[in-house]
Write an enzyme that holds these catalytic residues in place. Structure first.
Site, short mmCIF file in Angstrom:
data_model
loop_
_atom_site.label_atom_id
_atom_site.label_comp_id
_atom_site.label_asym_id
_atom_site.label_seq_id
_atom_site.Cartn_x
_atom_site.Cartn_y
_atom_site.Cartn_z
N GLY A 1 10.19 7.98 10.80
CA GLY A 1 10.54 6.76 10.09
C GLY A 1 11.09 6.95 8.70
O GLY A 1 11.70 6.03 8.14
N ASP A 2 10.88 8.13 8.13
CA ASP A 2 11.42 8.44 6.79
C ASP A 2 11.63 9.95 6.71
O ASP A 2 11.17 10.61 5.80
CB ASP A 2 10.45 7.95 5.72
CG ASP A 2 11.08 7.92 4.33
OD1 ASP A 2 12.31 8.10 4.23
OD2 ASP A 2 10.35 7.70 3.35
N PHE A 3 12.33 10.47 7.70
CA PHE A 3 12.37 11.90 7.96
C PHE A 3 13.35 12.61 7.03
O PHE A 3 14.48 12.17 6.85
CB PHE A 3 12.79 12.14 9.42
CG PHE A 3 12.66 13.55 9.88
CD1 PHE A 3 11.43 14.16 10.00
CD2 PHE A 3 13.79 14.28 10.21
CE1 PHE A 3 11.31 15.47 10.43
CE2 PHE A 3 13.70 15.59 10.65
CZ PHE A 3 12.44 16.19 10.75
#
Length: 312
Positions: free
Chosen positions: A202-204
């Site tokens: 999700g926030d890689f």
């Protein structure tokens, strides 16, 4: 990147006093660390063992870190062990985890970035290999592995649930016509997004991955983790590629290896606009008009680079 609460602002003296009162007077060397977008972070030592304490407004993201470590930590996906989450007071939650040395991807030099593209992509691939039979739903999941939505497309559209609220607060600061066009194109491309159900960070990338310069030593901050299409994490690299060198390098790798996937361009466009809208709304919420305008213009740029006949 997601809609989030305002970051805390505790001093190192307050954090040190809390640690010594709550855990041990032998706690030493409490120091501020580089922070993420959501949490404050401090390193400290107890004896010869190093730890990290993060401070946030809510505990939910820290509880997801616990869940991620227990369920997804492996040799292929190194996740720091969470020692204890809890509350400092009614306004501040904390999370203590093991200290993992290293730099974030966004802080290493160009040569190291190039060497780390493949190891980063390997972790992205490994995320898809987890069985999720013990979980349910789509989109952001809770500390028990329950996704908030019945379908992936329902999660994608959820960004619009409070769109009118943000748009009303942005009048005079944000180009409403451009924002409406972005929303229209975003919704029209959701039809191309498959109902795949895999682990998505999700926030890689960037400040959520630690490295020793040759390998990935930790994947951090699982508060945005969700169940859905793995290309959402790929789209994160594309969206931020003009902002961070490490994201540009990752996007170049994906461009060379993933374009054969079904509806690749359409899915990437949809997910980048979903990320862009989230950034626009989050910065409107915090009255950061400069960053809100950047996210809006970046979304327009994504559209213009993706569609054969630009609509915005």
């Amino acid at each position: 990147m997601s809609i989030m609460e305002k970051k805390t602002n505790l001093s190192v003296q307050v954090v040190k006093a809390f640690l010594r009162e709550r855990f041990s007077h032998e706690i030493q060397d409490v120091r501020p660390m580089q922070e993420g977008e959501v949490s404050q972070a401090f390193s400290f030592a107890l004896g010869e063992t190093g730890y990290v304490i993060r401070v946030n407004r809510s505990i939910e993201g820290f509880q997801k870190d616990v869940y991620a470590y227990k369920n997804f930590h492996s040799d292929r996906i190194p996740i720091p062990e969470v020692i204890q989450p809890g509350h400092i007071d009614e306004r501040h939650a904390f999370c203590i985890s093991e200290y993992v040395p290293g730099l974030t991807l966004q802080d290493v030099d160009h040569k190291a970035i190039q060497q780390l593209v493949q190891p980063t992509a390997d972790i992205w691939s490994a995320l898809q290999e987890y069985g999720l039979s013990h979980t349910s739903g789509y989109g952001n999941f809770d500390a028990d592995g329950r996704g908030q939505y019945a379908t992936w497309r329902e999660y994608l559209l959820s960004i619009l649930n409070t769109a009118s609220f943000y748009q009303d607060h942005a009048k005079g600061h944000i180009d409403q016509a451009s924002l409406n066009d972005i929303i229209a194109i975003f919704t029209s491309f959701i039809q191309y997004c498959p109902e795949e159900r895999h682990l998505v960070h999700g926030d890689f990338g960037s400040n959520n991955i630690l490295t020793d310069g040759t390998r990935i030593t930790a994947v951090l901050d699982w508060d945005c983790a969700k169940f859905g299409d793995p290309l959402f994490d790929v789209a994160t690299a594309y969206f931020w590629s003009t902002w961070l060198d490490c994201m540009a390098a990752q996007a170049t790798y994906y461009e060379a290896h993933l374009t054969h996937l079904s509806n690749y361009r359409e899915r990437l466009l949809c997910y980048q606009l979903r990320i862009g809208l989230s950034e626009v709304y989050d910065n409107i919420l915090h009255h950061d008009w400069q960053m809100a305008q950047w996210a809006l213009q970046r979304s327009v740029e994504v559209i213009n680079n993706s569609l054969p006949h630009p609509s915005v």
